[in-house]
Design a protein around this motif. Structure first.
Motif, PDB file in Angstrom:
ATOM      1  N   CYS A 122       1.508 -21.378  20.401  1.00 41.00           N
ATOM      2  CA  CYS A 122       0.483 -22.269  20.348  1.00 41.00           C
ATOM      3  C   CYS A 122       0.967 -23.862  19.481  1.00 41.00           C
ATOM      4  O   CYS A 122       1.242 -23.539  19.116  1.00 41.00           O
ATOM      5  CB  CYS A 122      -0.099 -21.892  19.514  1.00 41.00           C
ATOM      6  N   ALA A 124      -1.264 -25.858  18.802  1.00 41.67           N
ATOM      7  CA  ALA A 124      -1.460 -25.942  17.920  1.00 41.67           C
ATOM      8  C   ALA A 124      -0.953 -25.491  16.066  1.00 41.67           C
ATOM      9  O   ALA A 124      -1.176 -26.379  15.259  1.00 41.67           O
ATOM     10  CB  ALA A 124      -3.095 -25.540  17.196  1.00 41.67           C
ATOM     11  N   CYS A 125      -0.623 -24.673  15.992  1.00 42.05           N
ATOM     12  CA  CYS A 125      -0.202 -24.031  15.158  1.00 42.05           C
ATOM     13  C   CYS A 125       1.923 -24.923  14.400  1.00 42.05           C
ATOM     14  O   CYS A 125       1.895 -24.613  13.696  1.00 42.05           O
ATOM     15  CB  CYS A 125       0.488 -22.298  15.448  1.00 42.05           C
ATOM     16  N   CYS A 156      -3.382 -20.202  20.249  1.00 46.93           N
ATOM     17  CA  CYS A 156      -3.533 -18.702  19.695  1.00 46.93           C
ATOM     18  C   CYS A 156      -5.003 -18.022  20.119  1.00 46.93           C
ATOM     19  O   CYS A 156      -5.933 -19.107  20.102  1.00 46.93           O
ATOM     20  CB  CYS A 156      -3.071 -18.321  18.725  1.00 46.93           C
ATOM     21  N   HIS A 159      -7.238 -20.702  17.421  1.00 52.39           N
ATOM     22  CA  HIS A 159      -7.213 -21.860  17.620  1.00 52.39           C
ATOM     23  C   HIS A 159      -7.544 -22.238  19.044  1.00 52.39           C
ATOM     24  O   HIS A 159      -8.521 -23.278  19.110  1.00 52.39           O
ATOM     25  CB  HIS A 159      -5.974 -22.818  18.001  1.00 52.39           C
ATOM     26  N   MET A 175      -7.101 -24.082  11.784  1.00 53.69           N
ATOM     27  CA  MET A 175      -7.522 -23.037  12.271  1.00 53.69           C
ATOM     28  C   MET A 175      -8.717 -22.972  12.823  1.00 53.69           C
ATOM     29  O   MET A 175      -9.241 -21.571  12.416  1.00 53.69           O
ATOM     30  CB  MET A 175      -6.862 -20.931  12.322  1.00 53.69           C
TER      31      MET A 175
HETATM   32 ZN   LIG Z   1      -2.457 -21.969  17.106  1.00 52.15          ZN
END
Ligand SMILES: [Zn+2]
Ligand SMILES: [Zn+2]
Length: 219
Positions: A122, A124-125, A156, A159, A175
């Motif tokens: 992911c 963003a993670c 993920c 997200h 998140m």
């Molecule tokens: Zn994520």
């Protein structure tokens, strides 16, 4: 002075020859005479007119029409018979029934981009120092426009399209699903914590080595 029989015959032959030559030249003169030409032309015209008239009468005659109709019917019956006996055409079944969600089939080049991006965790993670390999591909610009399938982000579920449980949300305020869930998530909230989708797309392209020029014309 009397002629011999031989002389008389010779004179006869000469006369015949001359007569033939005169007839020939009259014929040629007639052929080239403008008035004669006109006559011939008129004759031809009349003949072709008569021919057309005969054809017209034939085409409009009930017998002829009936004949043509019977012919057409026979042809149609033959075609129906052929369709009955021919093996049924194979139908290609679509795997996906909801075209709206899936959009068009990816091109080879889009497929390559998806395969590369699909291997990433992911995005963003990762910005927040976590590694989350359970991702799905989010289409930033929909699924139908040109190259749409190449503009995807590995996200993920939290997200992407799932709302994190309340107690977890406090722990992980970033998140937020890019697809809004009620008052949570959506493009604006998502990008406040994670950057815009376009910025993430650039990061993704850099990671997998896809040409950044492809993103230049994007909004
Ligand atoms: Zn994520
Ligand atoms: Zn999505």
């Amino acid at each position: 002075m009397a002629l011999t029989i031989e002389e008389q015959r010779e004179r006869q032959r000469v006369k015949q020859k001359e007569a033939f030559a005169r007839a020939q030249s009259r014929k040629i003169a007639k052929l080239n005479d403008p008035k004669e030409r006109e006559k011939r032309f008129a004759k031809q015209q009349a003949a072709s007119k008569r021919q057309q008239e005969r054809q017209r009468i034939k085409l409009s005659s009930p017998e002829y029409r009936a004949q043509q109709l019977a012919k057409a019917k026979a042809q149609a019956a033959k075609a129906i018979e052929k369709a009955k006996t021919a093996p049924p055409k194979k139908r290609t079944l679509r795997k996906t029934t909801s075209k709206g969600l899936k959009g068009r089939t990816p091109t080879a080049s889009e497929r390559r981009a998806m395969d590369l991006i699909g291997k990433l965790p992911c995005i963003a993670c990762e910005k927040h120092g976590r590694e989350n390999p359970m991702i799905s591909l989010h289409h930033v610009y929909g699924r139908t426009t040109e190259n749409a399938h190449a503009y995807v982000l590995p996200l993920c579920c939290y997200h992407h399209d799932t709302l994190l449980p309340k107690e977890e949300r406090e722990k992980y305020p970033d998140m937020l699903p890019v697809h809004a869930k009620g008052k949570y998530g959506g493009k604006r909230q998502f990008s406040q914590h994670n950057g815009t989708e376009r910025e993430l797309l650039v990061a993704v392209y850099e990671k997998v080595g896809l040409p950044l020029e492809r993103l230049e014309s994007l909004p």
